[in-house]
Design a protein around this motif. Structure first.
Motif, PDB file in Angstrom:
ATOM      1  N   GLY A 173       0.814  -1.257   0.054  1.00 19.77           N
ATOM      2  CA  GLY A 173       0.010   0.208   0.006  1.00 19.77           C
ATOM      3  C   GLY A 173       0.708   1.236  -0.142  1.00 19.77           C
ATOM      4  O   GLY A 173       0.743   1.969  -0.989  1.00 19.77           O
ATOM      5  N   MET A 174       1.738   1.349   1.042  1.00 16.64           N
ATOM      6  CA  MET A 174       2.327   2.674   1.031  1.00 16.64           C
ATOM      7  C   MET A 174       3.470   2.737   0.007  1.00 16.64           C
ATOM      8  O   MET A 174       3.403   3.678  -0.648  1.00 16.64           O
ATOM      9  CB  MET A 174       3.204   2.701   2.415  1.00 16.64           C
ATOM     10  CG  MET A 174       3.914   4.113   2.513  1.00 16.64           C
ATOM     11  SD  MET A 174       4.745   4.299   4.246  1.00 16.64           S
ATOM     12  CE  MET A 174       6.144   2.794   3.876  1.00 16.64           C
ATOM     13  N   ASN A 175       4.016   1.568  -0.448  1.00 17.79           N
ATOM     14  CA  ASN A 175       5.126   1.876  -1.324  1.00 17.79           C
ATOM     15  C   ASN A 175       4.245   2.190  -2.671  1.00 17.79           C
ATOM     16  O   ASN A 175       4.901   3.093  -3.632  1.00 17.79           O
ATOM     17  CB  ASN A 175       5.714   0.195  -1.793  1.00 17.79           C
ATOM     18  CG  ASN A 175       6.406  -0.058  -0.606  1.00 17.79           C
ATOM     19  OD1 ASN A 175       7.606   0.208  -0.671  1.00 17.79           O
ATOM     20  ND2 ASN A 175       5.969  -0.737   0.379  1.00 17.79           N
ATOM     21  N   LEU A 176       3.212   1.476  -3.212  1.00 15.33           N
ATOM     22  CA  LEU A 176       2.467   1.964  -4.278  1.00 15.33           C
ATOM     23  C   LEU A 176       2.122   3.599  -4.164  1.00 15.33           C
ATOM     24  O   LEU A 176       2.171   3.984  -5.287  1.00 15.33           O
ATOM     25  CB  LEU A 176       1.178   1.131  -4.403  1.00 15.33           C
ATOM     26  CG  LEU A 176       0.490   1.109  -5.759  1.00 15.33           C
ATOM     27  CD1 LEU A 176       1.441   0.472  -6.897  1.00 15.33           C
ATOM     28  CD2 LEU A 176      -0.892   0.313  -5.803  1.00 15.33           C
ATOM     29  N   GLY A 177       1.674   3.880  -3.074  1.00 15.86           N
ATOM     30  CA  GLY A 177       1.440   5.597  -2.993  1.00 15.86           C
ATOM     31  C   GLY A 177       2.579   6.382  -3.312  1.00 15.86           C
ATOM     32  O   GLY A 177       2.294   7.412  -3.771  1.00 15.86           O
ATOM     33  N   ILE A 178       3.691   5.829  -2.771  1.00 16.33           N
ATOM     34  CA  ILE A 178       5.202   6.598  -2.912  1.00 16.33           C
ATOM     35  C   ILE A 178       5.364   6.535  -4.366  1.00 16.33           C
ATOM     36  O   ILE A 178       5.716   7.692  -4.935  1.00 16.33           O
ATOM     37  CB  ILE A 178       6.091   6.119  -1.990  1.00 16.33           C
ATOM     38  CG1 ILE A 178       5.749   6.603  -0.532  1.00 16.33           C
ATOM     39  CG2 ILE A 178       7.371   6.610  -2.316  1.00 16.33           C
ATOM     40  CD1 ILE A 178       6.796   6.081   0.433  1.00 16.33           C
ATOM     41  N   GLU A 179       5.130   5.563  -5.002  1.00 12.23           N
ATOM     42  CA  GLU A 179       5.260   5.711  -6.671  1.00 12.23           C
ATOM     43  C   GLU A 179       4.584   6.571  -7.211  1.00 12.23           C
ATOM     44  O   GLU A 179       4.916   7.216  -7.957  1.00 12.23           O
ATOM     45  CB  GLU A 179       5.222   4.085  -7.031  1.00 12.23           C
ATOM     46  CG  GLU A 179       5.968   3.121  -6.801  1.00 12.23           C
ATOM     47  CD  GLU A 179       5.862   1.960  -7.325  1.00 12.23           C
ATOM     48  OE1 GLU A 179       5.272   1.741  -8.590  1.00 12.23           O
ATOM     49  OE2 GLU A 179       6.236   0.870  -6.920  1.00 12.23           O
ATOM     50  N   ASP A 180       3.237   6.583  -6.786  1.00 10.70           N
ATOM     51  CA  ASP A 180       2.394   7.628  -7.438  1.00 10.70           C
ATOM     52  C   ASP A 180       2.698   8.998  -6.994  1.00 10.70           C
ATOM     53  O   ASP A 180       2.803   9.875  -8.037  1.00 10.70           O
ATOM     54  CB  ASP A 180       1.023   7.451  -6.499  1.00 10.70           C
ATOM     55  CG  ASP A 180       0.157   6.231  -6.817  1.00 10.70           C
ATOM     56  OD1 ASP A 180       0.455   5.511  -7.762  1.00 10.70           O
ATOM     57  OD2 ASP A 180      -0.630   6.058  -6.051  1.00 10.70           O
ATOM     58  N   ALA A 181       3.334   9.200  -5.859  1.00  9.31           N
ATOM     59  CA  ALA A 181       3.646  10.623  -5.559  1.00  9.31           C
ATOM     60  C   ALA A 181       5.178  11.107  -6.329  1.00  9.31           C
ATOM     61  O   ALA A 181       5.003  12.222  -6.642  1.00  9.31           O
ATOM     62  CB  ALA A 181       4.126  10.420  -4.158  1.00  9.31           C
ATOM     63  N   VAL A 182       5.863  10.026  -6.298  1.00  9.88           N
ATOM     64  CA  VAL A 182       7.105  10.506  -7.068  1.00  9.88           C
ATOM     65  C   VAL A 182       6.847  10.786  -8.506  1.00  9.88           C
ATOM     66  O   VAL A 182       7.295  11.797  -9.243  1.00  9.88           O
ATOM     67  CB  VAL A 182       8.201   9.468  -6.855  1.00  9.88           C
ATOM     68  CG1 VAL A 182       9.445   9.903  -7.756  1.00  9.88           C
ATOM     69  CG2 VAL A 182       8.751   9.442  -5.483  1.00  9.88           C
ATOM     70  N   LEU A 183       6.158   9.886  -9.438  1.00 16.47           N
ATOM     71  CA  LEU A 183       6.007   9.874 -10.646  1.00 16.47           C
ATOM     72  C   LEU A 183       4.960  10.975 -10.956  1.00 16.47           C
ATOM     73  O   LEU A 183       5.213  11.577 -12.047  1.00 16.47           O
ATOM     74  CB  LEU A 183       5.341   8.565 -11.257  1.00 16.47           C
ATOM     75  CG  LEU A 183       6.598   7.406 -11.114  1.00 16.47           C
ATOM     76  CD1 LEU A 183       5.687   6.067 -11.401  1.00 16.47           C
ATOM     77  CD2 LEU A 183       7.793   7.733 -11.999  1.00 16.47           C
ATOM     78  N   LEU A 184       4.133  11.319 -10.339  1.00 24.70           N
ATOM     79  CA  LEU A 184       3.224  12.363 -10.636  1.00 24.70           C
ATOM     80  C   LEU A 184       3.621  13.875 -10.227  1.00 24.70           C
ATOM     81  O   LEU A 184       3.525  14.906 -10.895  1.00 24.70           O
ATOM     82  CB  LEU A 184       1.763  12.174  -9.945  1.00 24.70           C
ATOM     83  CG  LEU A 184       0.914  11.214 -10.572  1.00 24.70           C
ATOM     84  CD1 LEU A 184      -0.472  10.823  -9.595  1.00 24.70           C
ATOM     85  CD2 LEU A 184       0.173  11.664 -11.997  1.00 24.70           C
ATOM     86  N   GLY A 185       4.391  13.794  -9.210  1.00 19.58           N
ATOM     87  CA  GLY A 185       5.293  14.935  -8.837  1.00 19.58           C
ATOM     88  C   GLY A 185       6.147  15.586  -9.824  1.00 19.58           C
ATOM     89  O   GLY A 185       6.263  16.492 -10.311  1.00 19.58           O
TER      90      GLY A 185
END
Length: 389
Positions: free
Chosen positions: A291-303
């Motif tokens: 869960g958190m790992n997938l969310g951090i991937e979202d954050a980095v790539l969309l950032g």
């Protein structure tokens, strides 16, 4: 009076929102991050950081700090009590992070906040958003205390009960697993300190994983999880589901909580000038620690995508990356849901399950594929909409 303006307003300052803030701050973007809580969490919660997450955070000065504070576990094992069904070694991963890193969410958040402050950012607390007013040039957010902030883009990183998602009118489709999950950080005797173990048993699944400070994380699916599991409850889980030859002994429960296992994915991660990431966009069972790992991937790539767009790039990139992230989330949610179901097979299906898993575990290809999926490395280049990294 005109509302204060910013390039990106991030709502939610957990690990996911903080990761997006660090990305944007390092690029020199005007960024504002707010959270409705008066202070950050001091609970363990998410405790797994996978190799792909460490790779993504490396360029922002975070990974080295995480590794220095966490416990490296080079092996993940699926067992039925003492019987090894599938060993999944990470020491052959094509990465400098050939392990799963175990570290509490509170520590992860503290390190991200420290890095954000170095970059000149800070979290505004408490700030509860109550309205989003979009127009062609941006979004004006209104907060409970009457404050208003205007942003070119808004990121919702405010969890599974996301206000941003609701205000944007984005449906959240899926369901809830019939079982609930208990999480506990405990002091144990006779538990492995360099291995994450997923135990299958007649009584159900339990995960035992080492944490810093001599603790272990326990995760188990049960019919009705107690709000605060005590030592007797956790000991019963280990006695009925864990190792039998040398059973672990619970000495102390340091932290405990319960969670319902939803499996939901938002219908879109991008609505006009509003983006949603992390649990605001997708939720699933804690099995596998994704869960958190997938969310951090979202954050980095969309950032990174926002940085490109704010620098004059086409706004179509946001939709491209958001669509790619949603496709990834759907696959991961489906995989984790299947894993949870297989782990909780009844007695009549258990022998065949164990036979199939033990045969699969003999295959190097299967072990390598499982390691790539668990570590997130299988998602390299498949979820970034063409962004580098």
């Amino acid at each position: 009076m005109a509302a204060p303006s910013t390039d990106v307003l991030i709502i939610g300052a957990g690990p996911v929102g903080l990761s997006a803030a660090v990305v944007l701050a390092q690029h020199g973007r005007r960024m504002t991050i707010v959270d409705q809580l008066p202070e950050g969490v001091n609970e363990s919660r998410a405790a797994v950081v996978h190799a792909r997450t460490l790779e993504l955070l490396e360029q922002y000065g975070v990974s080295e700090r995480l590794v220095a504070r966490g416990v490296r576990t080079p092996l993940f094992t699926v067992r039925d009590r003492d019987r090894v069904l599938i060993p999944v070694p990470f020491d052959g991963l094509p990465s400098r992070y050939r392990y799963t890193l175990m570290i509490s969410q509170a520590e992860t958040e503290a390190l991200l906040v420290g890095r954000l402050k170095e970059l000149g950012g800070n979290v505004i607390r408490p700030a509860r958003v109550t309205g989003l007013d979009p127009d062609p040039g941006g979004v004006t957010a209104t907060f409970e205390d009457g404050r208003r902030i205007r942003a070119a883009y808004v990121i919702g990183a405010d969890g599974k009960n996301s206000t941003v998602r609701e205000l944007a009118g984005i449906p959240f489709s899926g369901g809830t697993h019939p079982l609930s999950f208990t999480l506990a950080d405990v002091r144990l005797r006779y538990a492995p300190c360099d291995e994450v173990v997923l135990y299958f048993s007649r009584a159900g699944l339990v995960v035992v994983a080492p944490l810093p400070g001599g603790l272990h994380r326990i995760v188990a699916a049960v019919d009705t999880a107690p709000r605060a599991p005590d030592a007797t409850f956790v000991q019963h889980l280990l006695d009925t589901r864990g190792a039998q030859v040398r059973p672990a002994i619970v000495e102390e429960v340091v932290y405990g909580s319960r969670h319902l296992a939803h499996h939901k994915v938002a219908d879109t991660f991008h609505h006009g000038r509003v983006l949603i990431i992390g649990d605001a966009a997708h939720v699933h069972s804690p099995a596998g620690g994704q869960g958190m790992n997938l969310g951090i991937e979202d954050a980095v790539l969309l950032g990174e995508a926002l940085h490109v767009v704010l620098d004059g790039g086409s706004s179509a990139l946001l939709e491209e990356v958001a669509t790619a992230r949603r496709d990834v989330a759907k696959r991961v949610v489906s995989q984790v849901t299947r894993l949870t179901e297989v782990a909780n097979f009844g007695p009549s299906r258990r022998p065949l399950r164990n036979l199939v898993l033990s045969l699969a575990g003999r295959s190097y290809f299967v072990r390598h594929r499982l390691a790539a999926n668990l570590s997130g490395l299988s998602r390299r280049g498949q979820s970034d909409g063409g962004l580098p990294g």
